[in-house]
Design a protein around this motif. Sequence first.
Motif, PDB file in Angstrom:
ATOM      1  N   PRO A  97      32.373  45.073  21.720  1.00 56.65           N
ATOM      2  CA  PRO A  97      33.411  44.996  22.759  1.00 56.65           C
ATOM      3  C   PRO A  97      34.487  46.065  22.550  1.00 56.65           C
ATOM      4  O   PRO A  97      34.889  46.338  21.424  1.00 56.65           O
ATOM      5  CB  PRO A  97      34.012  43.601  22.571  1.00 56.65           C
ATOM      6  CG  PRO A  97      32.991  42.828  21.818  1.00 56.65           C
ATOM      7  CD  PRO A  97      32.253  43.829  20.965  1.00 56.65           C
ATOM      8  N   PHE A  98      34.919  46.678  23.663  1.00 55.35           N
ATOM      9  CA  PHE A  98      35.994  47.667  23.625  1.00 55.35           C
ATOM     10  C   PHE A  98      37.200  47.183  24.430  1.00 55.35           C
ATOM     11  O   PHE A  98      38.311  47.129  23.937  1.00 55.35           O
ATOM     12  CB  PHE A  98      35.510  49.016  24.153  1.00 55.35           C
ATOM     13  CG  PHE A  98      36.609  50.011  24.380  1.00 55.35           C
ATOM     14  CD1 PHE A  98      37.437  50.404  23.340  1.00 55.35           C
ATOM     15  CD2 PHE A  98      36.832  50.538  25.629  1.00 55.35           C
ATOM     16  CE1 PHE A  98      38.469  51.317  23.543  1.00 55.35           C
ATOM     17  CE2 PHE A  98      37.866  51.447  25.848  1.00 55.35           C
ATOM     18  CZ  PHE A  98      38.681  51.840  24.806  1.00 55.35           C
ATOM     19  N   THR A  99      36.982  46.813  25.693  1.00 50.47           N
ATOM     20  CA  THR A  99      38.072  46.308  26.518  1.00 50.47           C
ATOM     21  C   THR A  99      37.507  45.601  27.732  1.00 50.47           C
ATOM     22  O   THR A  99      36.310  45.635  27.997  1.00 50.47           O
ATOM     23  CB  THR A  99      39.026  47.452  26.949  1.00 50.47           C
ATOM     24  OG1 THR A  99      40.212  46.885  27.525  1.00 50.47           O
ATOM     25  CG2 THR A  99      38.379  48.383  27.947  1.00 50.47           C
ATOM     26  N   SER A 100      38.391  44.962  28.489  1.00 46.72           N
ATOM     27  CA  SER A 100      38.047  44.364  29.777  1.00 46.72           C
ATOM     28  C   SER A 100      39.079  44.805  30.798  1.00 46.72           C
ATOM     29  O   SER A 100      40.285  44.830  30.502  1.00 46.72           O
ATOM     30  CB  SER A 100      38.021  42.834  29.699  1.00 46.72           C
ATOM     31  OG  SER A 100      36.955  42.396  28.889  1.00 46.72           O
ATOM     32  N   TYR A 101      38.603  45.168  31.979  1.00 44.57           N
ATOM     33  CA  TYR A 101      39.478  45.520  33.100  1.00 44.57           C
ATOM     34  C   TYR A 101      39.659  44.251  33.908  1.00 44.57           C
ATOM     35  O   TYR A 101      38.733  43.761  34.548  1.00 44.57           O
ATOM     36  CB  TYR A 101      38.828  46.620  33.933  1.00 44.57           C
ATOM     37  CG  TYR A 101      39.615  47.046  35.147  1.00 44.57           C
ATOM     38  CD1 TYR A 101      40.767  47.814  35.016  1.00 44.57           C
ATOM     39  CD2 TYR A 101      39.185  46.716  36.426  1.00 44.57           C
ATOM     40  CE1 TYR A 101      41.479  48.225  36.129  1.00 44.57           C
ATOM     41  CE2 TYR A 101      39.886  47.127  37.545  1.00 44.57           C
ATOM     42  CZ  TYR A 101      41.032  47.878  37.390  1.00 44.57           C
ATOM     43  OH  TYR A 101      41.729  48.286  38.491  1.00 44.57           O
TER      44      TYR A 101
END
Length: 200
Positions: A97-101
């Motif tokens: 996981p890196f990020t969520s928009y």
Amino acid sequence: MVTTSIQVKSDEGFPGGPVSACVELPSGCSAIALVHESGSRMAAQVYSPGRIAWIEDALVPGESRSYTVECGEAGSAGVEVTDSGEGSLDISVGGEPFTSYRHGPEWFRPYFHPVLGPHGLPVTRGFPMVADVPGETNDHPHHKGIWSAYGEAGHIDNWAEADTSGRTLHRGFESVESGPVLGRFVALGDWIGPEGGPLC
């Protein structure tokens, strides 16, 4: 099926990172690999007509590398951009996981949260999405991860989150793309005033 050759050279040195080049690819070749003269394969990605991208390792001054471009996967996990359908576009890099928009209608404007650095360590605070994180302040509840806003748009405050503030409403995605080298998306949004009228 070899289509073309590429040589990468750095006169002053290169710390490593994204590189792109214009190449001629056969019709229907969407998955490609760069094959180094040593025989090792590296993932590359077609990201616009006739243009490919890859991640190049560091080069010392004067060093060069030669590749042939082949159709076919190179086996890289890459960047995965997935629409959860629940107001979140989730982004992972190399399977992590890196990020969520986050773009649901409950938010004043879309934002990225959490943003995770190396080893999964957060580079954004948890508040206000996660309450009572030890060591974090609880000020500025409108500061949610990474986002874009302006203090005044058409005489409306589109920065704060108050009854008199503007909002940025997510309308949809024009494109969502995953790939072995890069992922990207284009989000469409409407900036509206507190009464619902359009700002931009």
